[in-house]
Design an enzyme around this catalytic site. Sequence first.
Site, PDB file in Angstrom:
ATOM      1  N   GLU A 291      13.229   2.438  13.661  1.00  0.00           N
ATOM      2  CA  GLU A 291      12.248   3.445  13.257  1.00  0.00           C
ATOM      3  C   GLU A 291      11.085   3.442  14.230  1.00  0.00           C
ATOM      4  O   GLU A 291      11.024   2.621  15.153  1.00  0.00           O
ATOM      5  CB  GLU A 291      11.760   3.185  11.831  1.00  0.00           C
ATOM      6  CG  GLU A 291      11.101   1.825  11.644  1.00  0.00           C
ATOM      7  CD  GLU A 291      10.707   1.547  10.198  1.00  0.00           C
ATOM      8  OE1 GLU A 291      10.754   2.469   9.369  1.00  0.00           O
ATOM      9  OE2 GLU A 291      10.347   0.388   9.907  1.00  0.00           O
TER      10      GLU A 291
ATOM     11  N   ARG B 233      -8.280 -19.960  -0.142  1.00  0.00           N
ATOM     12  CA  ARG B 233      -7.198 -19.848   0.832  1.00  0.00           C
ATOM     13  C   ARG B 233      -6.154 -20.955   0.661  1.00  0.00           C
ATOM     14  O   ARG B 233      -6.457 -22.132   0.786  1.00  0.00           O
ATOM     15  CB  ARG B 233      -7.756 -19.864   2.254  1.00  0.00           C
ATOM     16  CG  ARG B 233      -6.700 -19.514   3.301  1.00  0.00           C
ATOM     17  CD  ARG B 233      -7.277 -19.526   4.714  1.00  0.00           C
ATOM     18  NE  ARG B 233      -6.307 -19.001   5.673  1.00  0.00           N
ATOM     19  CZ  ARG B 233      -5.297 -19.701   6.184  1.00  0.00           C
ATOM     20  NH1 ARG B 233      -5.117 -20.956   5.821  1.00  0.00           N
ATOM     21  NH2 ARG B 233      -4.459 -19.137   7.044  1.00  0.00           N
TER      22      ARG B 233
ATOM     23  N   ARG C 140       7.878   3.598  -4.906  1.00  0.00           N
ATOM     24  CA  ARG C 140       7.957   2.673  -3.779  1.00  0.00           C
ATOM     25  C   ARG C 140       6.857   1.619  -3.848  1.00  0.00           C
ATOM     26  O   ARG C 140       7.078   0.454  -3.507  1.00  0.00           O
ATOM     27  CB  ARG C 140       7.891   3.435  -2.457  1.00  0.00           C
ATOM     28  CG  ARG C 140       8.179   2.542  -1.248  1.00  0.00           C
ATOM     29  CD  ARG C 140       8.294   3.335   0.025  1.00  0.00           C
ATOM     30  NE  ARG C 140       7.036   4.019   0.355  1.00  0.00           N
ATOM     31  CZ  ARG C 140       6.880   4.815   1.413  1.00  0.00           C
ATOM     32  NH1 ARG C 140       7.892   5.054   2.217  1.00  0.00           N
ATOM     33  NH2 ARG C 140       5.729   5.400   1.652  1.00  0.00           N
TER      34      ARG C 140
ATOM     35  N   LEU D 158      11.499   1.172   6.694  1.00  0.00           N
ATOM     36  CA  LEU D 158      10.846   1.623   5.471  1.00  0.00           C
ATOM     37  C   LEU D 158      11.487   2.942   5.061  1.00  0.00           C
ATOM     38  O   LEU D 158      11.575   3.868   5.870  1.00  0.00           O
ATOM     39  CB  LEU D 158       9.347   1.820   5.713  1.00  0.00           C
ATOM     40  CG  LEU D 158       8.559   2.254   4.489  1.00  0.00           C
ATOM     41  CD1 LEU D 158       8.481   1.133   3.469  1.00  0.00           C
ATOM     42  CD2 LEU D 158       7.162   2.720   4.880  1.00  0.00           C
TER      43      LEU D 158
ATOM     44  N   TYR E 143       0.828  -1.197   0.000  1.00  0.00           N
ATOM     45  CA  TYR E 143       0.000   0.000   0.000  1.00  0.00           C
ATOM     46  C   TYR E 143       0.865   1.251   0.000  1.00  0.00           C
ATOM     47  O   TYR E 143       2.070   1.198   0.217  1.00  0.00           O
ATOM     48  CB  TYR E 143      -0.928   0.009   1.210  1.00  0.00           C
ATOM     49  CG  TYR E 143      -0.266   0.407   2.513  1.00  0.00           C
ATOM     50  CD1 TYR E 143      -0.440   1.691   3.040  1.00  0.00           C
ATOM     51  CD2 TYR E 143       0.554  -0.479   3.215  1.00  0.00           C
ATOM     52  CE1 TYR E 143       0.172   2.072   4.223  1.00  0.00           C
ATOM     53  CE2 TYR E 143       1.167  -0.110   4.397  1.00  0.00           C
ATOM     54  CZ  TYR E 143       0.972   1.166   4.895  1.00  0.00           C
ATOM     55  OH  TYR E 143       1.592   1.544   6.061  1.00  0.00           O
TER      56      TYR E 143
ATOM     57  N   LYS F  45       6.512  -2.004   1.942  1.00  0.00           N
ATOM     58  CA  LYS F  45       5.354  -1.352   2.573  1.00  0.00           C
ATOM     59  C   LYS F  45       4.165  -2.302   2.497  1.00  0.00           C
ATOM     60  O   LYS F  45       3.206  -2.109   1.744  1.00  0.00           O
ATOM     61  CB  LYS F  45       5.048  -0.008   1.916  1.00  0.00           C
ATOM     62  CG  LYS F  45       4.195   0.908   2.797  1.00  0.00           C
ATOM     63  CD  LYS F  45       4.196   2.327   2.263  1.00  0.00           C
ATOM     64  CE  LYS F  45       3.315   3.251   3.089  1.00  0.00           C
ATOM     65  NZ  LYS F  45       3.819   3.444   4.463  1.00  0.00           N
TER      66      LYS F  45
END
Length: 284
Positions: free
Chosen positions: A178, A99, A51, A202, A32, A146
């Site tokens: 971070e 699944r 990104r 990130l 995302y 991300k």
Amino acid sequence: MEKVLWNGKIVNKEDVRISIDDRAFHFGDGVYEVVRVYDGELYLADGHMKRLYDSARKIGIQLDMTPDDFLASLVELREATGLIDGTIYVQVSRGEWPRNHAFPDQSVAPQIVGFTKQAKRPLEQMKSGVKATIIEDTRWLHCDIKSISLLGNVLAKQKAVEAGCFESIQHRDGVVTEGSSTNVFIVKDATVYTHPANHLILNGITRQRIIELGRKEGINIREEAFTTDQLLQADEVFVAGTTVEIMPVIQVDDKKYSDQPGPVTLKLQSLLNEDISQLASVKH
């Protein structure tokens, strides 16, 4: 009716139905981005698109849309929703498939969804500063992706909330990585330090812009790891991200740095603010 982005088209939110077999639901299998919008203009959108595609590539998701076409769809979404100040969230899952841990057949198309959210700039907190707490970083070792699998970040943020803080500053064996949703910077003797962009963090788009703007201004910025001891001995501390911009940290646990943001932090805030303001001048 609220408009959203759904697989390249702008549709009514009520018309979107995401299957229970979407791999985002089963495994958090997707990536995302969150793009900031100021005065109707997307900020640093090219960096976010790069990104997004890098993250997708790293986990084996192939997007048929070009980055330019994808960005055009976000601009169209902003126009359809009339967003002036806020964010655009966009998510790409691996798609719909019964699944199974293994990837689905290559014929399965990724699912794309995007929506906007109104959000004011956190100007008061940026002036006054915030508190943070130090916690152990127990997340996976692909923090450069991300991913929508954010349970580790959610737990870290909750620890900050429970400690009465704005953010958790994470470390691995004493080396600061971070925040739960931000990059961390310290200032010592007028030099800025932040963890290098590797798999442990990130590589924030705002982080990259801060480094670029600061170095152009002659500020010494080093992408160099530092410890929790160095964090507590720093002259200034701040965290940065798309929605928080440059957020001064005036206290970490029992260590209080000052009653207000330090001079280097204020300078970087000013540089970023000027950069944001240029959006309006280009538009008008």
